[in-house]
Motif scaffolding. Structure first.
Motif, short mmCIF file in Angstrom:
data_model
loop_
_atom_site.label_atom_id
_atom_site.label_comp_id
_atom_site.label_asym_id
_atom_site.label_seq_id
_atom_site.Cartn_x
_atom_site.Cartn_y
_atom_site.Cartn_z
N GLN A 1 0.83 -1.21 0.00
CA GLN A 1 0.00 0.00 0.00
C GLN A 1 0.86 1.25 0.00
O GLN A 1 0.56 2.24 -0.69
N ASP A 2 1.95 1.23 0.77
CA ASP A 2 2.84 2.39 0.77
C ASP A 2 3.47 2.60 -0.60
O ASP A 2 3.58 3.73 -1.08
N TYR A 3 3.87 1.50 -1.25
CA TYR A 3 4.47 1.67 -2.58
C TYR A 3 3.42 2.13 -3.59
O TYR A 3 3.72 2.95 -4.47
N GLN A 4 2.20 1.64 -3.47
CA GLN A 4 1.12 2.12 -4.34
C GLN A 4 0.97 3.63 -4.21
O GLN A 4 0.87 4.37 -5.21
N VAL B 1 -3.02 -14.82 -6.16
CA VAL B 1 -1.57 -14.92 -6.02
C VAL B 1 -1.03 -14.02 -4.93
O VAL B 1 0.12 -14.14 -4.52
N GLY B 2 -1.86 -13.09 -4.44
CA GLY B 2 -1.43 -12.17 -3.41
C GLY B 2 -0.77 -10.94 -4.02
O GLY B 2 -0.68 -10.79 -5.25
N TYR B 3 -0.30 -10.06 -3.15
CA TYR B 3 0.41 -8.86 -3.57
C TYR B 3 1.91 -9.05 -3.36
O TYR B 3 2.34 -9.84 -2.53
N GLY B 4 2.70 -8.29 -4.09
CA GLY B 4 4.15 -8.38 -3.94
C GLY B 4 4.84 -8.34 -5.29
O GLY B 4 4.26 -7.96 -6.30
N SER B 5 6.12 -8.77 -5.30
CA SER B 5 6.92 -8.77 -6.52
C SER B 5 7.08 -10.20 -7.04
O SER B 5 7.30 -11.13 -6.26
N PHE B 6 6.99 -10.35 -8.35
CA PHE B 6 7.02 -11.67 -8.96
C PHE B 6 7.97 -11.72 -10.15
O PHE B 6 8.09 -10.76 -10.90
N HIS B 7 8.66 -12.88 -10.28
CA HIS B 7 9.36 -13.20 -11.52
C HIS B 7 8.37 -13.91 -12.43
O HIS B 7 7.65 -14.79 -11.98
N LEU C 1 0.10 -4.69 -6.94
CA LEU C 1 -0.23 -3.73 -5.89
C LEU C 1 -1.74 -3.62 -5.74
O LEU C 1 -2.49 -4.17 -6.55
N PRO C 2 -2.23 -2.91 -4.73
CA PRO C 2 -3.67 -2.88 -4.47
C PRO C 2 -4.54 -2.42 -5.63
O PRO C 2 -5.66 -2.91 -5.79
N THR C 3 -4.07 -1.48 -6.46
CA THR C 3 -4.92 -1.01 -7.56
C THR C 3 -4.28 -1.18 -8.93
O THR C 3 -4.83 -0.72 -9.92
#
Length: 468
Positions: free
Chosen positions: A46-49, A285-291, A309-311
């Motif tokens: 959320q902060d990064y969004q 898959v959830g939120y976060g960073s993916f390869h 991210l959330p949006t």
């Protein structure tokens, strides 16, 4: 990730300012690129969004915000409305090229039309205090990546990717109201003669002939009583325009069982400052960073990184094997990324945007991002989203522009009280006002004021600014 009472997670950053210029990877100015930067030890999605919606962007764990009114090549945050996206003519050509390669094994000859990666092997991203450019992480070969990637089963069925890739500027987008036609017309020189024969009917357009043949086939198909339909030779009345094919229709076109190649996708969580999160109303898959890995006949040919991210789905970068440069994998991955965003939106309704990073109008090779429409640019002063069509006329006249034309509009999250900004000091979380009282004469107020202004009041009250 620091967790406090109630299992609350915090973002922790160190702010580095940004007064010195460094080399620009776009125009090659040695000291013309300026940006603010901070190192993110951990960060919530959320902060990064909220940060990218204020013009920030990450490169690894380094998060930076270009000084748009000072830097030589202003970089404006751009987002595409994934649900409304329709592939352009050039996008369809790329999708057909990939499909033809998979089904028939025909690798296009020569190089692609130019796939500008966002400054691969260039100093386009800002430097952290150690002076090591984070963009160097993009320079590894695909062979090196294969050694580092885990051999685990796929988390979900594929579609990740991204990267910045481009159709040529001469290719213009248009809406296609029907299926893509395979016919090609060739121009030939007219033979000498006396003009049209008044005794013969006038020539008809090939488009009208195709419509007539299609209508004949439909009438024969709909005739269920076994009696042949009689079709008038006169031109039919215009048929109602059909709905344009969706992006998914082009991507998922059926391939023959004996296709020459097999293209697969696999997704893995990857190392980044973003904390992996799951939410009841979020994507599976959830939120976060993916390869996201592209596997061609059991061999990795490309690896992309995206942030969910959330949006939005935010494009980070893409590696691909140079042997397959002619397949336009950068553009293809961006199209699949948009399709992936649409898939996630069905699971999480508010996740409906695809962020392509930065749009750089002053660099012609980086304007291709504006072709993924409809899209918006972020106003650098009010942080409101403005349709790109309204922004381009301003950018034709000046490199830096305020896109929001309402003179009374301002930053909705403008800093109002720096004393409420949170800091992390000696393993304790406290407001900056309390920290200042402890330090008795702290000399960092100007720096903290600058940081809090850049992240905005809301983020300043959630993110922990590390203080030594």
């Amino acid at each position: 990730m620091l967790k406090m009472a109630g299992n609350k997670s915090y973002t922790i950053v160190e702010y580095f300012g940004g007064d010195c210029g460094y080399r620009c990877g776009y125009c090659k100015n040695d000291v013309g690129n300026f940006s603010h930067g901070m190192w993110s030890h951990t960060m919530t999605v959320q902060d990064y969004q909220d940060l990218i919606d204020r013009g920030w962007r990450r490169s690894g764990k380094y998060v930076y915000k270009p000084k748009l009114n000072k830097t030589c090549c202003p970089q404006y945050t751009i987002r595409c409305h994934a649900l409304k996206f329709q592939p352009s003519k050039s996008h369809k050509k790329i999708l057909k090229k990939i499909s033809k390669f998979i089904s028939k094994g025909e690798l296009p000859k020569g190089q692609d039309d130019g796939e500008p990666m966002d400054s691969v092997c260039e100093d386009a991203c800002p430097r952290e205090p150690s002076k090591a450019c984070h963009s160097e992480e993009k320079c590894a070969s695909i062979k090196d990546i294969q050694k580092e990637l885990p051999e685990c089963p796929a988390i979900t069925e594929a579609q990740k990717e991204v990267a910045d890739a481009a159709p040529t500027s001469s290719e213009t987008s248009r809406k296609d109201q029907g299926s893509v036609q395979d016919e090609r017309t060739t121009a030939t020189a007219p033979k000498p003669g006396m003009g049209a024969d008044p005794g013969r009917p006038p020539c008809r357009k090939a488009k009208d002939l195709r419509k007539e043949r299609r209508l004949q086939k439909e009438q024969i198909r709909q005739n269920t009583d076994g009696v042949s339909s009689i079709v008038s030779p006169t031109p039919p009345s215009p048929a109602p325009s059909s709905q344009p094919k969706l992006l998914e229709d082009f991507i998922n076109e059926s391939l023959p069982d004996n296709s020459s190649h097999c293209l697969e996708f696999r997704r893995f969580l990857c190392d980044s400052p973003l904390e992996a999160e799951h939410s009841p109303d979020g994507p599976e898959v959830g939120y976060g960073s993916f390869h996201q890995q592209y596997w061609l006949d059991g061999r990795i040919v490309a690896v992309g990184v995206l942030d969910i991210l959330p949006t939005c789905v935010s494009s980070v970068y893409l590696y691909y094997h140079p042997d397959f440069a002619s397949l336009s994998l950068g553009s293809y991955s961006a199209l699949r990324e948009i399709a992936f965003t649409r898939q996630l939106q069905k699971q999480s309704p508010k996740l409906s945007y695809y962020y392509l990073g930065f749009y750089i109008h002053s660099c012609p090779k980086m304007r291709y991002k504006g072709q993924y429409r409809p899209s918006d640019l972020l106003c650098p002063e009010t942080y409101a989203w403005v349709p790109i069509e309204q922004c381009l006329p301003h950018l034709e006249n000046t490199r830096y522009a305020r896109f929001n034309q309402d003179p009374d509009a301002g930053d909705a999250r403008v800093l109002k009280d720096v004393g409420r900004a949170l800091v992390l000091y000696r393993r304790s979380v406290m407001p900056y006002a309390a920290y200042s009282r402890k330090r008795k004469g702290s000399s960092d107020e100007t720096e903290v004021q600058q940081y809090a202004s850049l992240v905005g009041q809301d983020c300043a009250e959630r993110i922990l600014l590390y203080r030594a």
